[in-house]
Motif scaffolding. Structure first.
Motif, PDB file in Angstrom:
ATOM      1  N   ARG A 143     -53.672  69.344  -1.141  1.00 13.55           N
ATOM      2  CA  ARG A 143     -52.651  70.282  -0.679  1.00 13.55           C
ATOM      3  C   ARG A 143     -53.178  71.703  -0.797  1.00 13.55           C
ATOM      4  O   ARG A 143     -53.635  72.115  -1.852  1.00 13.55           O
ATOM      5  CB  ARG A 143     -51.381  70.156  -1.550  1.00 13.55           C
ATOM      6  N   GLN A 177     -52.152  76.605  -6.659  1.00 12.75           N
ATOM      7  CA  GLN A 177     -50.793  76.944  -7.116  1.00 12.75           C
ATOM      8  C   GLN A 177     -50.160  77.930  -6.144  1.00 12.75           C
ATOM      9  O   GLN A 177     -50.746  78.987  -5.862  1.00 12.75           O
ATOM     10  CB  GLN A 177     -50.870  77.538  -8.520  1.00 12.75           C
ATOM     11  N   GLY A 178     -48.989  77.581  -5.644  1.00 14.99           N
ATOM     12  CA  GLY A 178     -48.373  78.364  -4.578  1.00 14.99           C
ATOM     13  C   GLY A 178     -47.778  79.676  -5.050  1.00 14.99           C
ATOM     14  O   GLY A 178     -46.649  79.716  -5.525  1.00 14.99           O
ATOM     15  N   ARG A 231     -51.017  73.742 -12.040  1.00 10.13           N
ATOM     16  CA  ARG A 231     -51.421  74.861 -12.893  1.00 10.13           C
ATOM     17  C   ARG A 231     -52.868  74.683 -13.382  1.00 10.13           C
ATOM     18  O   ARG A 231     -53.613  75.641 -13.529  1.00 10.13           O
ATOM     19  CB  ARG A 231     -50.445  75.019 -14.067  1.00 10.13           C
ATOM     20  N   TYR A 261     -42.456  67.400  -5.729  1.00 12.09           N
ATOM     21  CA  TYR A 261     -42.968  68.488  -6.564  1.00 12.09           C
ATOM     22  C   TYR A 261     -43.028  67.968  -7.992  1.00 12.09           C
ATOM     23  O   TYR A 261     -42.057  67.407  -8.505  1.00 12.09           O
ATOM     24  CB  TYR A 261     -42.045  69.696  -6.417  1.00 12.09           C
ATOM     25  N   TYR A 294     -47.001  74.905   2.490  1.00  9.34           N
ATOM     26  CA  TYR A 294     -48.033  73.959   2.070  1.00  9.34           C
ATOM     27  C   TYR A 294     -48.468  73.095   3.245  1.00  9.34           C
ATOM     28  O   TYR A 294     -47.671  72.808   4.138  1.00  9.34           O
ATOM     29  CB  TYR A 294     -47.485  73.039   0.969  1.00  9.34           C
ATOM     30  N   LYS A 341     -40.141  82.904  -4.258  1.00  7.52           N
ATOM     31  CA  LYS A 341     -40.811  82.739  -2.972  1.00  7.52           C
ATOM     32  C   LYS A 341     -40.283  83.745  -1.961  1.00  7.52           C
ATOM     33  O   LYS A 341     -41.040  84.313  -1.181  1.00  7.52           O
ATOM     34  CB  LYS A 341     -40.591  81.321  -2.431  1.00  7.52           C
ATOM     35  N   ASN A 371     -41.672  70.576  -0.713  1.00  8.13           N
ATOM     36  CA  ASN A 371     -42.992  70.755  -1.316  1.00  8.13           C
ATOM     37  C   ASN A 371     -43.402  69.369  -1.794  1.00  8.13           C
ATOM     38  O   ASN A 371     -42.634  68.755  -2.544  1.00  8.13           O
ATOM     39  CB  ASN A 371     -42.854  71.735  -2.497  1.00  8.13           C
TER      40      ASN A 371
HETATM   41  N1  GLN Z   1     -44.137  75.879  -6.487  1.00 11.54           N
HETATM   42  C1  GLN Z   1     -45.513  76.263  -6.578  1.00 11.54           C
HETATM   43  C2  GLN Z   1     -46.429  75.104  -6.258  1.00 11.54           C
HETATM   44  O1  GLN Z   1     -45.989  74.028  -5.972  1.00 11.54           O
HETATM   45  C3  GLN Z   1     -45.839  76.839  -7.934  1.00 11.54           C
HETATM   46  C4  GLN Z   1     -45.216  76.085  -9.011  1.00 11.54           C
HETATM   47  C5  GLN Z   1     -45.435  76.597 -10.363  1.00 11.54           C
HETATM   48  O2  GLN Z   1     -46.565  76.572 -10.821  1.00 11.54           O
HETATM   49  N2  GLN Z   1     -44.360  76.975 -11.015  1.00 11.54           N
HETATM   50  O3  GLN Z   1     -47.616  75.288  -6.274  1.00 11.54           O
END
Ligand code: GLN
Length: 384
Positions: free
Chosen positions: A361, A33-34, A17, A121, A317, A232, A170
């Motif tokens: 990443r 950030q995904g 974040r 993660y 990713y 997602k 992830n």
């Molecule tokens: N799953 C996403 C990531 O790994 C976003 C995670 C999130 O910020 N809640 O980037």
């Protein structure tokens, strides 16, 4: 001033974040950030408009609006082959972020050990610590991100109460094979351990790899808390809709955790999301086709840079090896990339227990034009 809780001293804010904030500061393309930069399906936006005008503006039932749970039970039963009862087997949460936290607190008492694969993660370690549990790490080793079965056995044998498995994974993009999952299942059975599955990328699995729903493995339904999300699959990360699916006795406990953490997920969004859960199979085929194309675009540019990278089997990713640039840390490299290259990624060290600074990443849940723009910048500035 009194001192804030000690447990907060042992982990940092999310680096994922933070990288979004850094990307915004430098107006970099955010591959950190995904989350998508494209809209959810149009029918879903229509359903949202209808829901907003409707009567669903007070608390939904704590474990999820009945229409949402019914639709989720049908969808999950259809894809997994399990027989999910919406009254007994589901608690709806605020994203899978809450689902994982609820699962952790349902499975673990303070002092319990939780096995976490590294890389992981970043939420999992924080979830364990916030639950008072102690994460113990088992490495997934590049390039295949496989685990050593003996090392995993030792972690189980050290008295683990639970294991966290993210599949597809992830940040590594690994899809666990059925054999690997069976060997985890055998250890979970032997050592009587809970399995906390994060399966949010279940529909993003690239051929020829295949997703095995862990709870469908022999004997595993009884000890698995399966966490999922609509974020997602339907491109609605901001809706914060997730869930835990598990046997009745576990859900009865999980509901209590959820009840006192958040009371419930947003009521009108649950109503609208029924439309997503009722989409036909063709939607998922198209989603996969689109993500496969995005992956190919992204990998095409990475190939041109000459930098080594992991080939994602699932999720969205890719870990790029930036060690040849000679930065002291991957965070320095990520800052430089955001500022000078105009593309933001996440420093890989935020996913590893080991002192690993080799990777950045990038995610590719972006419109193809965004990926072309980012890819061109990477090639122009990074080509070796
Ligand atoms: N799953 C996403 C990531 O790994 C976003 C995670 C999130 O910020 N809640 O980037």
């Amino acid at each position: 001033m009194p001192r804030p809780a000690q447990r907060l001293q042992v982990f940092t804010e999310s680096v994922i974040r933070e990288m979004t904030r850094i990307a915004n500061r430098h107006q970099a393309i955010n591959l950190a950030q995904g989350f998508p930069d494209f809209d959810p399906p149009a029918v879903l936006l229509d359903a949202l408009t209808t829901a907003i005008r409707g009567p669903h503006h007070q608390y939904a039932i704590t474990w999820g609006a009945p229409r949402f749970r019914n639709a989720l039970a049908r969808k999950h039963s259809h894809f997994s082959g399990l027989s999910i009862d919406p009254e007994k087997h589901i608690v709806t949460t605020c994203g899978s972020t809450e689902a994982m936290m609820v699962s952790m607190m349902t499975a673990c008492d303070p002092g319990d050990k939780v096995i976490v694969f590294s890389p992981f993660y970043e939420n999992y370690a924080a979830d364990a610590i916030l639950s008072g549990a102690q994460p113990i790490y088992v490495p997934l080793r590049a390039p295949d991100f496989t685990f050593d079965p003996e090392e995993l056995r030792r972690a189980f044998a050290s008295g683990a109460k639970a294991i966290v498995v993210c599949n597809p994974s992830n940040p590594s993009g690994k899809v666990f094979t059925r054999e690997e999952l069976l060997s985890i299942a055998a250890l979970a059975e032997e050592f009587d351990t809970f399995v906390l599955m994060d399966e949010v990328y279940e529909h993003i699995v690239y051929a020829p790899h295949q997703h095995t729903v862990f709870a469908t493995l022999p004997g595993m339904w009884e000890r698995t808390l399966s966490c999922g999300s609509l974020s997602k699959t339907y491109s609605i990360t901001g809706w914060r809709l997730g869930y835990v699916i598990a046997p009745e006795a576990l859900i009865a406990q999980a509901r209590k955790v959820h009840d006192f953490l958040t009371v419930g997920a947003a009521a009108p969004l649950q109503e609208a999301a029924v439309t997503a859960l009722e989409l036909p199979d063709s939607y998922y085929a198209e989603l996969l086709r689109e993500y496969t194309a995005k992956r190919d675009v992204m990998l095409g540019y990475l190939k041109q840079t000459g930098l080594p990278y992991t080939e994602p089997q699932g999720a969205y990713y890719v870990l790029v090896d930036i060690s040849s640039f000679g930065f002291k840390t991957d965070m320095e490299c990520a800052q430089w990339m955001a500022q000078e290259v105009g593309v933001a990624g996440v420093p890989g060290s935020s996913f590893f227990r080991e002192p690993e600074h080799r990777y950045i990443r990038f995610h590719f849940a972006k419109r193809e034009e965004t990926l072309h723009a980012a890819g061109q910048r990477l090639v122009d500035k990074l080509k070796r």
